[in-house]
Structure formats: structure tokens, C-alpha cells
Design an enzyme around this catalytic site. Structure first.
Site, PDB file in Angstrom:
ATOM      1  CE  LYS A   1      58.477  81.742  63.212  1.00 17.88           C
ATOM      2  NZ  LYS A   1      58.906  80.533  62.530  1.00 17.88           N
TER       3      LYS A   1
ATOM      4  CG  ASP B   1      64.509  74.740  62.513  1.00 14.17           C
ATOM      5  OD1 ASP B   1      64.334  75.342  63.593  1.00 14.17           O
ATOM      6  OD2 ASP B   1      63.951  75.066  61.451  1.00 14.17           O
TER       7      ASP B   1
ATOM      8  NE  ARG C   1      77.543  94.415  53.509  1.00 17.26           N
ATOM      9  CZ  ARG C   1      78.787  94.566  53.019  1.00 17.26           C
ATOM     10  NH1 ARG C   1      79.711  93.659  53.248  1.00 17.26           N
ATOM     11  NH2 ARG C   1      79.103  95.631  52.312  1.00 17.26           N
TER      12      ARG C   1
ATOM     13  CE1 TYR D   1      58.063  77.565  59.070  1.00 14.23           C
ATOM     14  CE2 TYR D   1      59.965  77.983  57.684  1.00 14.23           C
ATOM     15  CZ  TYR D   1      58.803  78.419  58.279  1.00 14.23           C
ATOM     16  OH  TYR D   1      58.386  79.712  58.078  1.00 14.23           O
TER      17      TYR D   1
HETATM   18  C1  LIG Z   1      59.540  80.234  61.293  1.00 14.43           C
HETATM   19  C2  LIG Z   1      60.446  79.070  61.149  1.00 14.43           C
HETATM   20  C3  LIG Z   1      61.564  79.123  60.318  1.00 14.43           C
HETATM   21  C4  LIG Z   1      61.888  80.333  59.460  1.00 14.43           C
HETATM   22  O1  LIG Z   1      62.191  81.455  60.215  1.00 14.43           O
HETATM   23  P1  LIG Z   1      61.881  82.964  59.723  1.00 14.43           P
HETATM   24  O2  LIG Z   1      62.425  83.763  60.854  1.00 14.43           O
HETATM   25  O3  LIG Z   1      60.414  83.081  59.536  1.00 14.43           O
HETATM   26  O4  LIG Z   1      62.620  83.161  58.450  1.00 14.43           O
HETATM   27  C5  LIG Z   1      62.383  78.010  60.258  1.00 14.43           C
HETATM   28  N1  LIG Z   1      62.099  76.881  60.949  1.00 14.43           N
HETATM   29  C6  LIG Z   1      61.027  76.798  61.762  1.00 14.43           C
HETATM   30  C7  LIG Z   1      60.767  75.532  62.496  1.00 14.43           C
HETATM   31  C8  LIG Z   1      60.155  77.875  61.883  1.00 14.43           C
HETATM   32  O5  LIG Z   1      59.070  77.763  62.658  1.00 14.43           O
END
Ligand SMILES: *Cc1c(COP(=O)(O)O)cnc(C)c1O
Length: 389
Positions: A201, A176, A49, A102
């Protein structure tokens, strides 16, 4: 500094670090490690962890890709978001967030973190005056996304950073960076304190791992992120770290191809008589094309467009597609399409959706790595069948 692709392939991957000189980082599934003497674990690894060698090799690579000191990975993008807010905020603080956020972050800010006496001010961050006036003495965190989802609107990150940093409360700026990945945009170079990503992503890129990251040069924040990684335990498995690290090796190659396919698809759609509007920062017709060229190194594979007609036209179009899969998420090698008003942005109140232009005829596409001609042919034939009924 080495170029991006070279760093992605080599940073944190030196075979000399492993006893067996493995060229590929081994998957250390062990949850615990034998210690030399009490309190003296090899390499600081005592319990997975808190730290794991497979995770470390990924974190080293992610930090170096943004020319940063520190990177931490978590079990999802939302876990990274949650850890960031817990590290930065205390009761009574305020968050200033871009209004076109988001959906999952919006939900976390307005239905989870708000229950801990933290208020959120949603602001149209394309208007710098609005950012200036929304900052309060309690604002401790500014949360940005650029480009936004699904309208692909940009905000001027360095202009906002200079406004925020001249405010006496000195809020932390988090960007982000999921839609661009570190290949096409480097938030820390634009002055942000933290670059956050859903690695789920583009960075993993193969639609088979859920993971998030926080990258920073600030030692004070890094200490908190590390402490919370251990204390909260929202960590990815060694196997997922291995997969994401593997995906990273081709990030630069994939992003170039995503961009090439997306630009071709955007240009095709823009000239089509059944298309009302294409939203893609790489098109000169995008209102912020110049800002995109200044702020980013490229345009990613995300585009949205509005079809002429109504919700039933959208449905006919979707039914006719053969290569695109109707699914949420983005950034994988396969082309995906979704209807934000009915899928990813359903939880956004109707009046806010209308304000942002999220109509029933707006579709968001994650352009994959299939051959360019096949992608365009699929869009073309689906547009034809959507109009012929
Ligand atoms: C998918 C996404 C998230 C969240 O990420 P997860 O891995 O699904 O928890 C946050 N911000 C953006 C812009 C995203 O496309």
C-alpha cells in the site's frame, strides 16, 4: 535522530557497501553466492531465500524508520501476518483480535489458523473494559489495527498495550500499521512488540509490488522471524525489493500530499448536501479526532463517506466519476474508490456488516496525488449526476 525523510533516503543505502560504489542499491538476482571456503560465504549470503543484499538494504531502511533493531520483508502482507502468527503461537493458544479487522486477516484467523487448534476472540477494542475481560491465560497474541477499514475507527494503542502487558500471560502485541505507514504512526513507540505492514500500500506506493514487513526490537521474535523467512520461503524477489526501496524514498513527500488532498476532499464532502456522513480522523467532527492527534503524526489519505440515497445512488455516483478508479487496494499515487459491502468486505457476514455500519451507500476512497482541485471537481460533478436522475 535524523528526520524521517532523511532516514528514508539514506538508511541502508551507503554506496560504500557495494564494490562498484553504486549510489542506488543493485538488484542481485542471483539465487546463490560463491563461498570463500565451505561454510564461509561473503557477508553471510549463501542462498537468496535466507538472505539477499538487495533485500537487506530495504530491511535496514525499514528498521531505521521505526528506530528498531530488526525488520523482515515477506512476499505479501498476508505472508507477514502468517509468519507472525507461526512465530508467536502454538496449539491451544488464543488470539485476541480487533473485531473490525482487515478482511484477509479475518479470513486467515477464522479459516486457516483456527484449524491448528488456535481460537480467535474478536473484540471491540475501542472499549478498554472489553479488552480487559477478553484476555485469558491462553491469549498469546493481541492483533490490532488503527484506524480500521473501512470505518476509520481508532483504538488507543498505548492504553491497550498497558492493559495487555499487565496481564500475567504477557501476550505479544502486533499492530497492523498499513493504513498509516511508518510516517504517520509508529506502533513500537506506542509500546507494541511488532509493527506489521502491507508494504503493498503506502510504503511502495506505486501499485506495482506485493510485499509485507515485520519490524521489532525483540530479539526473541526477530530470531523466529528470520528463521521462518528462511524456512518457509515466503520472500519477495530482489526486483520487488528494489522497487519497494525506491518507493520508500518518497514516502514522506507522498504521505504529506495524500493527507493534504484527503483533508480537502473530506472538508468538501462534509459540507455537501448529498453527503450523509464523512469518516476521516483528520476532521474535528470525527469522534476520535483528539486520539488521532495524540497517537498519530498525521491522517493519511484514506476516507470513507456515506452518500444520501440507496444502492442505486451509489452506482450512479461511481459511474459518473472520471478520475477515481473503481478498484480494491489503497495507498498508491492514483485515487481509487470502492464499495466495501460489495467488494473488500463482502465476506463479512451481513449482520456484522450492519453492526459496523458497512452499508450499500458507504464508499471508501484512497485519495491519490492528483491535483487537489481536480479531485474535488470530480467528486462534485459525480455527486451532481448521481442526484439528477
Ligand atoms: C492489504 C492489507 C493487508 C494484506 O496485505 P497484502 O500485501 O495484500 O497481502 C493487510 N492489512 C491491511 C490493513 C491491508 O490493507
Amino acid at each position: 535522530m535524523k528526520h524521517f525523510g532523511t532516514t528514508a533516503i539514506h538508511a541502508g543505502q551507503d554506496a560504500e557497501q557495494w564494490g562498484c560504489k553504486s549510489v542506488v542499491p543493485p538488484i542481485f538476482n542471483a539465487t546463490t553466492f560463491k563461498q570463500h571456503s565451505p561454510g564461509d560465504p561473503e557477508g553471510g549470503y549463501d542462498y537468496t531465500r535466507g538472505g539477499n543484499p538487495t533485500r537487506s538494504s530495504l530491511q535496514t531502511a525499514l528498521a531505521e524508520l521505526e528506530d528498531a533493531e530488526h525488520a523482515f520483508v515477506f512476499s505479501s502482507g498476508m505472508a507477514a501476518c502468517s509468519i507472525a502468527t507461526q512465530a508467536i503461537l502454538k496449539s491451544g493458544d488464543r488470539i485476541l483480535a480487533i473485531n473490525d479487522l482487515y478482511g484477509g486477516t479475518n479470513r486467515y484467523f477464522s479459516r486457516v489458523i483456527n484449524t491448528f487448534n488456535i481460537k480467535v476472540d474478536f473484540v471491540d477494542a475501542t472499549d478498554l473494559e472489553k479488552v480487559k475481560t477478553a484476555l485469558t491465560p491462553e491469549t498469546a497474541l493481541v492483533w490490532l489495527e488503527s484506524p480500521t477499514n473501512p470505518t476509520l475507527t481508532l483504538v488507543d494503542i498505548s492504553a491497550i498495550v498497558s492493559i495487555v502487558k499487565s496481564h500475567p500471560s504477557k501476550p505479544v502485541v502486533v499492530v497492523d500499521n498499513t493504513f498509516m505507514s511508518s510516517y504517520f504512526q509508529q506502533p513500537l513507540r506506542l509500546g507494541a512488540d511488532v509493527s506489521m505492514q502491507s508494504l503493498t500500500k503506502y510504503t511502495n506506493g506505486h501499485t506495482d509490488v506485493l510485499m509485507g514487513s515485520l519490524v521489532t526490537n525483540r530479539t526473541d521474535l526477530a530470531e523466529k522471524f528470520s528463521f521462518l523467512q528462511l524456512s518457509i520461503g515466503a520472500v519477495p524477489s530482489p526486483f520487488d525489493c528494489f522497487l519497494c526501496n525506491r518507493g520508500l524514498k518518497t514516502l514522506h513527500v507522498r504521505m504529506r500530499e495524500h493527507q493534504r488532498n484527503a483533508l480537502a476532499a473530506a472538508q468538501f464532502l462534509e459540507t455537501h448536501s448529498q453527503v450523509e456522513r464523512v469518516l476521516y480522523p483528520g476532521l474535528p467532527s470525527h469522534p476520535q479526532h483528539q486520539l488521532a492527534k495524540k497517537q498519530c503524526y498525521g491522517f493519511s489519505g484514506m476516507l470513507s463517506f456515506r452518500i444520501k440515497g440507496d444502492a442505486s445512488t451509489t452506482k450512479r455516483f461511481l459511474n459518473a466519476l472520471k478520475i477515481f478508479t473503481l478498484a480494491e487496494s489503497l495507498g498508491g499515487y492514483e485515487s481509487l474508490i470502492e464499495v466495501p459491502s460489495l467488494m473488500t468486505h463482502q465476506s463479512v457476514p451481513p449482520e456484522q456488516r450492519a453492526e459496523l455500519g458497512i452499508t450499500d451507500t458507504l464508499m471508501r476512497l484512497s485519495i491519490g496525488l492528483e491535483e487537489t482541485g481536480d479531485i474535488i471537481e470530480d467528486l462534485d460533478q459525480a455527486l451532481k449526476s448521481s442526484s439528477s436522475e
